[in-house]
Design a protein around this motif. Structure first.
Motif, PDB file in Angstrom:
ATOM      1  N   GLU A 170      31.458 -51.224   5.794  1.00  0.00           N
ATOM      2  CA  GLU A 170      30.811 -52.375   5.149  1.00  0.00           C
ATOM      3  C   GLU A 170      30.827 -53.594   6.076  1.00  0.00           C
ATOM      4  O   GLU A 170      29.844 -54.321   6.202  1.00  0.00           O
ATOM      5  N   ARG A 171      31.944 -53.795   6.735  1.00  0.00           N
ATOM      6  CA  ARG A 171      32.046 -54.984   7.596  1.00  0.00           C
ATOM      7  C   ARG A 171      31.078 -54.898   8.777  1.00  0.00           C
ATOM      8  O   ARG A 171      30.447 -55.884   9.168  1.00  0.00           O
ATOM      9  N   SER A 172      30.954 -53.715   9.355  1.00  0.00           N
ATOM     10  CA  SER A 172      29.991 -53.538  10.443  1.00  0.00           C
ATOM     11  C   SER A 172      28.575 -53.822   9.947  1.00  0.00           C
ATOM     12  O   SER A 172      27.771 -54.454  10.628  1.00  0.00           O
ATOM     13  N   HIS A 173      28.290 -53.346   8.742  1.00  0.00           N
ATOM     14  CA  HIS A 173      26.949 -53.543   8.208  1.00  0.00           C
ATOM     15  C   HIS A 173      26.664 -55.025   7.959  1.00  0.00           C
ATOM     16  O   HIS A 173      25.568 -55.523   8.260  1.00  0.00           O
ATOM     17  N   GLN A 174      27.660 -55.746   7.440  1.00  0.00           N
ATOM     18  CA  GLN A 174      27.476 -57.195   7.224  1.00  0.00           C
ATOM     19  C   GLN A 174      27.105 -57.880   8.537  1.00  0.00           C
ATOM     20  O   GLN A 174      26.287 -58.781   8.590  1.00  0.00           O
ATOM     21  N   TYR A 175      27.749 -57.412   9.592  1.00  0.00           N
ATOM     22  CA  TYR A 175      27.495 -58.020  10.897  1.00  0.00           C
ATOM     23  C   TYR A 175      26.049 -57.759  11.360  1.00  0.00           C
ATOM     24  O   TYR A 175      25.405 -58.644  11.920  1.00  0.00           O
ATOM     25  N   THR A 176      25.527 -56.570  11.074  1.00  0.00           N
ATOM     26  CA  THR A 176      24.129 -56.292  11.467  1.00  0.00           C
ATOM     27  C   THR A 176      23.189 -57.265  10.765  1.00  0.00           C
ATOM     28  O   THR A 176      22.214 -57.722  11.359  1.00  0.00           O
ATOM     29  N   GLN A 177      23.506 -57.589   9.504  1.00  0.00           N
ATOM     30  CA  GLN A 177      22.633 -58.506   8.765  1.00  0.00           C
ATOM     31  C   GLN A 177      22.788 -59.933   9.278  1.00  0.00           C
ATOM     32  O   GLN A 177      21.823 -60.704   9.341  1.00  0.00           O
ATOM     33  N   ARG A 178      24.005 -60.282   9.663  1.00  0.00           N
ATOM     34  CA  ARG A 178      24.225 -61.623  10.207  1.00  0.00           C
ATOM     35  C   ARG A 178      23.456 -61.795  11.526  1.00  0.00           C
ATOM     36  O   ARG A 178      22.909 -62.840  11.810  1.00  0.00           O
ATOM     37  N   LEU A 179      23.416 -60.739  12.319  1.00  0.00           N
ATOM     38  CA  LEU A 179      22.728 -60.831  13.607  1.00  0.00           C
ATOM     39  C   LEU A 179      21.217 -60.673  13.481  1.00  0.00           C
ATOM     40  O   LEU A 179      20.471 -61.384  14.137  1.00  0.00           O
ATOM     41  N   TRP A 180      20.791 -59.685  12.702  1.00  0.00           N
ATOM     42  CA  TRP A 180      19.385 -59.306  12.736  1.00  0.00           C
ATOM     43  C   TRP A 180      18.723 -59.352  11.376  1.00  0.00           C
ATOM     44  O   TRP A 180      17.610 -58.861  11.212  1.00  0.00           O
ATOM     45  N   GLY A 181      19.412 -59.922  10.367  1.00  0.00           N
ATOM     46  CA  GLY A 181      18.779 -60.084   9.059  1.00  0.00           C
ATOM     47  C   GLY A 181      17.664 -61.116   9.156  1.00  0.00           C
ATOM     48  O   GLY A 181      17.614 -61.910  10.103  1.00  0.00           O
ATOM     49  N   SER A 182      16.764 -61.145   8.150  1.00  0.00           N
ATOM     50  CA  SER A 182      15.576 -61.992   8.263  1.00  0.00           C
ATOM     51  C   SER A 182      15.922 -63.479   8.335  1.00  0.00           C
ATOM     52  O   SER A 182      15.176 -64.266   8.918  1.00  0.00           O
ATOM     53  N   SER A 183      17.063 -63.892   7.748  1.00  0.00           N
ATOM     54  CA  SER A 183      17.383 -65.329   7.781  1.00  0.00           C
ATOM     55  C   SER A 183      18.498 -65.639   8.792  1.00  0.00           C
ATOM     56  O   SER A 183      19.195 -66.640   8.676  1.00  0.00           O
ATOM     57  N   VAL A 221      16.631 -52.838  17.406  1.00  0.00           N
ATOM     58  CA  VAL A 221      17.442 -52.302  16.302  1.00  0.00           C
ATOM     59  C   VAL A 221      16.566 -52.075  15.066  1.00  0.00           C
ATOM     60  O   VAL A 221      17.074 -51.838  13.976  1.00  0.00           O
ATOM     61  N   SER A 222      15.250 -52.157  15.257  1.00  0.00           N
ATOM     62  CA  SER A 222      14.335 -52.008  14.126  1.00  0.00           C
ATOM     63  C   SER A 222      13.647 -50.639  14.202  1.00  0.00           C
ATOM     64  O   SER A 222      13.432 -50.131  15.294  1.00  0.00           O
ATOM     65  N   PRO A 223      13.288 -50.059  13.064  1.00  0.00           N
ATOM     66  CA  PRO A 223      13.580 -50.530  11.710  1.00  0.00           C
ATOM     67  C   PRO A 223      15.075 -50.387  11.403  1.00  0.00           C
ATOM     68  O   PRO A 223      15.738 -49.549  11.988  1.00  0.00           O
ATOM     69  N   GLN A 224      15.566 -51.244  10.526  1.00  0.00           N
ATOM     70  CA  GLN A 224      16.978 -51.138  10.187  1.00  0.00           C
ATOM     71  C   GLN A 224      17.175 -50.176   9.012  1.00  0.00           C
ATOM     72  O   GLN A 224      16.321 -50.080   8.137  1.00  0.00           O
ATOM     73  N   PRO A 225      18.291 -49.455   9.033  1.00  0.00           N
ATOM     74  CA  PRO A 225      18.498 -48.391   8.035  1.00  0.00           C
ATOM     75  C   PRO A 225      19.016 -48.907   6.696  1.00  0.00           C
ATOM     76  O   PRO A 225      19.608 -49.979   6.622  1.00  0.00           O
ATOM     77  N   ARG A 226      18.819 -48.105   5.662  1.00  0.00           N
ATOM     78  CA  ARG A 226      19.585 -48.255   4.422  1.00  0.00           C
ATOM     79  C   ARG A 226      20.902 -47.531   4.663  1.00  0.00           C
ATOM     80  O   ARG A 226      20.902 -46.444   5.251  1.00  0.00           O
ATOM     81  N   VAL A 227      22.001 -48.114   4.261  1.00  0.00           N
ATOM     82  CA  VAL A 227      23.277 -47.530   4.678  1.00  0.00           C
ATOM     83  C   VAL A 227      24.163 -47.165   3.493  1.00  0.00           C
ATOM     84  O   VAL A 227      23.985 -47.672   2.384  1.00  0.00           O
ATOM     85  N   THR A 228      25.109 -46.294   3.773  1.00  0.00           N
ATOM     86  CA  THR A 228      26.167 -45.910   2.838  1.00  0.00           C
ATOM     87  C   THR A 228      27.475 -46.260   3.528  1.00  0.00           C
ATOM     88  O   THR A 228      27.617 -46.020   4.733  1.00  0.00           O
ATOM     89  N   TYR A 229      28.403 -46.833   2.758  1.00  0.00           N
ATOM     90  CA  TYR A 229      29.616 -47.337   3.416  1.00  0.00           C
ATOM     91  C   TYR A 229      30.689 -46.269   3.625  1.00  0.00           C
ATOM     92  O   TYR A 229      30.904 -45.409   2.765  1.00  0.00           O
ATOM     93  N   ALA A 269      34.715 -54.772  18.035  1.00  0.00           N
ATOM     94  CA  ALA A 269      33.716 -54.984  16.986  1.00  0.00           C
ATOM     95  C   ALA A 269      34.475 -54.927  15.670  1.00  0.00           C
ATOM     96  O   ALA A 269      35.115 -53.911  15.393  1.00  0.00           O
ATOM     97  N   PHE A 270      34.401 -55.999  14.874  1.00  0.00           N
ATOM     98  CA  PHE A 270      35.104 -55.988  13.598  1.00  0.00           C
ATOM     99  C   PHE A 270      34.340 -55.085  12.640  1.00  0.00           C
ATOM    100  O   PHE A 270      33.136 -55.230  12.484  1.00  0.00           O
ATOM    101  N   GLY A 271      35.071 -54.143  12.058  1.00  0.00           N
ATOM    102  CA  GLY A 271      34.438 -53.117  11.223  1.00  0.00           C
ATOM    103  C   GLY A 271      34.355 -51.777  11.917  1.00  0.00           C
ATOM    104  O   GLY A 271      34.054 -50.764  11.284  1.00  0.00           O
ATOM    105  N   GLN A 272      34.619 -51.756  13.218  1.00  0.00           N
ATOM    106  CA  GLN A 272      34.537 -50.480  13.942  1.00  0.00           C
ATOM    107  C   GLN A 272      35.527 -49.469  13.366  1.00  0.00           C
ATOM    108  O   GLN A 272      36.648 -49.806  12.997  1.00  0.00           O
TER     109      GLN A 272
END
Ligand code: ZN
Length: 328
Positions: free
Chosen positions: A99-112, A147-155, A178-181
């Motif tokens: 989950e933490r790794s995934h949050q980081y992907t959104q922080r880096l490459w999320g739309s906002s 990194v696009s398209p970005q995946p739907r993920v399972t934690y 990497a936090f979450g690794q």
């Protein structure tokens, strides 16, 4: 192009997926599962060269993309995560990540995402000239399409067990690089799938990133101490070749950071900004390579935070530029 692959015990296929920077390649692993399907670990960065390499690897090993039924990511860095969504689109395979790794992907490459701008401002107050901070920002912006398209993920959750290739692997939280690794340990054979936490020949990048853990190097060194306790016969890293001297490599990496910390502490008898130190440590030639300069600067700041938290150095300077010096 000729992609390099190697088959390991259990039919694991190591595929060296090319990278457009000095690391040269990331190790992806195809793990045979029951019924002719495969788990894909860390598919690589989304570039044309990487897709060509995959086509060739599949052809050479008689695997089709439809046989991939699961994608597992050790961590969120783009050279590991980038193609996950591409493969998911073509196979429907679930993508697993912490989950933490995934949050980081959104922080880096999320739309906002405002991350690239935050990093630019952060490097500026640490003394980096504006033209370099802008080059780093545009280099970072360029990763979105890789990194696009970005995946739907399972934690995935550290402490749980996952089956890979018919074996039970324990998932271990491995922060610092990497936090979450997650690292994956298989006790029967002594296998460790270690992402970028322990690498042969090169030291994993330890970066302080704004808005993240204040002491990534401290977290990393603690994680190495924890990993040292595992009996590892063969480690499968994210870069370079699988290796057998896991415990010894941990000692070497810790010694490397000790030397670097001592050297920086000595250098800070003269007050200095993080950027000045970074150039002394890594060389001014990095000015022409924004990707490597970002790593070097983040690594320098991670070491400064480590020293500062332990009272070895203090902050001076102005609101506009942070300086550090050895504590009296
Ligand atoms: Zn990494």
């Amino acid at each position: 192009m000729t992609v390099e692959t190697k088959v390991w015990d259990g039919g694991w296929i190591q595929v060296k997926i090319p990278l457009p920077f000095s690391l040269k390649w990331v190790n992806s692993y195809l793990i045979p599962e029951n019924g002719g399907s495969y788990t894909l670990i860390d598919p690589g960065l989304h570039t044309d060269e990487a897709l060509e390499a995959w086509d060739e690897a599949f052809l050479n090993h008689g695997v089709t993309i439809e046989q991939i039924t699961r994608i597992v990511l050790t961590h969120q860095h783009p050279d590991h995560y980038g193609l996950a969504g591409y493969f998911q689109d073509r196979t429907g395979a679930p993508v697993f990540i912490s989950e933490r790794s995934h949050q980081y992907t959104q922080r880096l490459w999320g739309s906002s995402s405002t991350y690239a701008e935050e990093l630019r401002a952060h490097f500026a107050i640490h003394g980096m000239p504006d033209e370099l901070t802008l080059e780093i920002k545009s280099n970072l912006d360029g990763f979105v399409r890789k990194v696009s398209p970005q995946p739907r993920v399972t934690y995935l959750t550290a402490g749980d067990t996952i089956q890979l290739g018919g074996l039970d692997w324990r998932m271990i939280d491995a922060p610092g690089h990497a936090f979450g690794q997650l690292c994956f340990y298989e006790p029967f054979n002594g296998y460790m799938l270690c992402g970028d936490q322990v690498l042969p020949h090169i030291t994993p990048n330890i970066a302080f990133n704004p808005g993240e853990e204040e002491d990534p190097l401290g977290c990393f060194l603690n994680s190495l101490d924890e990993l040292y306790e595992y009996k590892v016969k063969l480690a499968f890293p994210g870069h370079r070749e699988p290796f057998t001297d896991f415990a010894n490599r941990i000692i070497e990496i810790k010694q490397h950071h000790d030397r670097r910390l001592n050297k920086m502490w000595e250098m800070l008898r003269e007050p200095s900004s993080a950027f000045e130190l970074c150039e002394h440590l890594f060389g001014g030639h990095l000015r022409t390579n924004p990707h490597n300069l970002r790593f070097a600067m983040s690594e320098t700041i991670a070491h400064l935070h480590y020293l500062e938290k332990r009272g070895k150095i203090i902050r001076t300077g102005t609101m506009d530029t942070v300086m550090f010096r050895t504590a009296e």
